[in-house]
Design an enzyme around this catalytic site. Structure first.
Site, PDB file in Angstrom:
ATOM      1  N   LYS A 165       0.826  -1.300  -0.015  1.00  0.00           N
ATOM      2  CA  LYS A 165       0.292   0.121   0.065  1.00  0.00           C
ATOM      3  C   LYS A 165       0.932   1.213  -0.137  1.00  0.00           C
ATOM      4  CE  LYS A 165      -4.269  -1.622   0.184  1.00  0.00           C
ATOM      5  NZ  LYS A 165      -4.585  -2.901   1.309  1.00  0.00           N
ATOM      6  N   GLU A 195      -9.769   6.466   2.842  1.00  0.00           N
ATOM      7  CA  GLU A 195     -10.848   5.285   3.058  1.00  0.00           C
ATOM      8  C   GLU A 195      -9.821   4.180   3.686  1.00  0.00           C
ATOM      9  OE1 GLU A 195      -9.965   5.170   0.086  1.00  0.00           O
ATOM     10  OE2 GLU A 195      -9.313   3.132  -0.149  1.00  0.00           O
ATOM     11  N   SER A 210       1.323  -9.735  -0.931  1.00  0.00           N
ATOM     12  CA  SER A 210       0.686  -8.387  -0.525  1.00  0.00           C
ATOM     13  C   SER A 210       1.186  -7.855   0.522  1.00  0.00           C
ATOM     14  CB  SER A 210      -0.374  -8.224  -1.159  1.00  0.00           C
ATOM     15  OG  SER A 210      -1.028  -9.027  -0.519  1.00  0.00           O
TER      16      SER A 210
END
Ligand SMILES: *Cc1c(COP(=O)(O)O)cnc(C)c1O
Length: 397
Positions: free
Chosen positions: A90, A112, A379
């Site tokens: 991220k 968000e 991830s």
């Protein structure tokens, strides 16, 4: 001729576009006109590259997983996004968008978050760059991802719990968009995945494309060739998968495999988050894509053990790649994902995020040849999921 590229209106085939209220038109237009220009400026590129290297910890390793390879009968490499600062891919996007927002003169950031990883990533870069940060998070997720809530607060972000709907990612996204509508002049909305109105899906995919850029170089060095036979990644909104696929999309010799979260299976939409399998075409959060909805067009409340994947929409790029047959999509149940997480932990000593475990659960479903080169993106890391794992595997008090 690029077959799978986005067009100038922001569409991948029928999917994508920018469906936004009047009040946001100016922001979206401003972003659309500037994002590529800014991203291509040498000074911007240099600053981003340096921070990706020194702060995020890139390049992340491409790790040859020997025992996993023996078990599944192929050469399996893991792209270790779990080793990024803050524990997931991220940050690649949050950092890129923050630098871009600063160039556009914005002083306040909203975001968000579902599992809290994007919120933590955004709060982190806001602390780094001294920006005001507001994170919307569903009230249900605030409870189940409390560690990440406290991380965001310590980083100086204001976390606003959202009680509408199921209190999950969809509801948090609605509120973040609402906030942006009220504060269009000074605020940039850092979307956490390849979703939302154009140019967000393309911009986020570009910021995450560093993943496949590195895979190419690393595979060349380690395996003597740039191209794997398979790329495997999990898809929530689809940003780690888009980054993993990005520089390989036009090369059809490389098979693209996406894993979406099927919760308890595919029979009941209220107990699943397998949007590509179960979704119908519609508009959600500014983009035409596949959406889980009932006959009346009511958006379903997606369900998955993984807070990072339970979203009733999916990035338009993935709706398109799946429809074109360019990607193959597997629906992975909670049980399959949980067991795949334990499998990786025991064979390689890596505890993956529950989201990433969905990609790992694809391995036993594929028929590999012995010499096939497989690159699977891990991830994120599993720290945030330890409660879920401890309960499911009865790890003890
Ligand atoms: C947020 C998250 C995902 C899902 O988001 P994508 O945009 O689909 O990548 C997957 N894995 C981890 C670890 C996450 O934090």
């Amino acid at each position: 001729m690029e077959k799978y590229a986005i067009n100038e209106k922001g569409y991948y085939g029928r999917f994508g576009g920018a469906y936004v209220p009047e009040i946001l038109q100016k922001n979206i237009t401003e972003l659309k006109e500037n994002y590529l220009k800014i991203m291509n400026e040498p000074s911007f590129k240099a600053e981003l590259e340096q921070l990706l290297h020194d702060y995020v910890g890139r390049p992340t390793p491409l790790y040859f997983a020997k025992r996993l390879s023996e078990k599944y009968g192929a050469k399996i490499y893991l792209k270790r996004e779990d080793l990024c600062h803050t524990g997931a891919h991220k940050l690649n996007n949050a950092l890129g968008q923050l630098l871009l927002a600063k160039k556009m003169g914005k002083t306040r950031i909203v975001a968000e978050t579902g599992a809290g990883q994007h919120g933590v990533g955004t709060a982190t870069v806001c602390a780094l760059m001294n920006m005001k940060c507001v994170v919307y998070m569903g009230a249900t997720d605030v409870k189940r991802q409390y560690l990440n809530v406290q991380r965001m607060r310590m980083l100086g972000a204001e976390v606003i719990p959202v009680t509408s709907g199921n209190g999950t990612l969809k509801d948090a996204t609605n509120e973040a968009i609402r906030d942006w509508c009220c504060n269009p002049a000074d605020t940039h909305y850092i979307i956490g995945s390849v979703v939302g109105p154009h140019p967000f899906p393309d911009m986020v995919a570009r910021f995450q494309s560093v993943i496949s850029e590195e895979i190419k170089k690393q595979l060349k060095a380690q395996e003597g060739r740039e191209n794997p036979d398979y790329l495997i990644a999990c898809v929530g909104g689809g940003s780690n998968a888009a980054g993993t696929f990005y520089h390989y999309i036009e090369n059809e010799e490389v098979k693209l495999i996406a894993a979406e979260a099927a919760g308890e299976g595919l029979d009941d939409m209220t107990k699943s988050a397998a949007t590509i399998h179960l979704g119908r075409e519609g508009v959600l959060h500014g983009s035409r894509t596949l959406i889980m909805m009932d006959e009346d067009g009511q958006i379903a409340e997606a369900f998955s053990v993984s807070a990072g994947l339970d979203y009733p929409g999916v990035g338009p790029i993935h709706a398109f790649l799946a429809e074109k047959g360019r990607s193959k999509v597997y629906a992975i149940t909670d049980d399959e994902a949980l067991n795949a997480a334990l499998d990786l932990t025991k064979t390689e000593g890596i505890i993956p995020a529950i989201e990433s475990a969905h990609a790992l659960a694809v391995l036993p479903k594929c028929k590999f040849k012995k010499d096939d080169v497989v690159v699977l993106t891990v991830s994120g890391r599993g720290d945030k999921d330890m409660n879920t794992y401890a309960n499911y595997f009865h790890l003890g008090e």
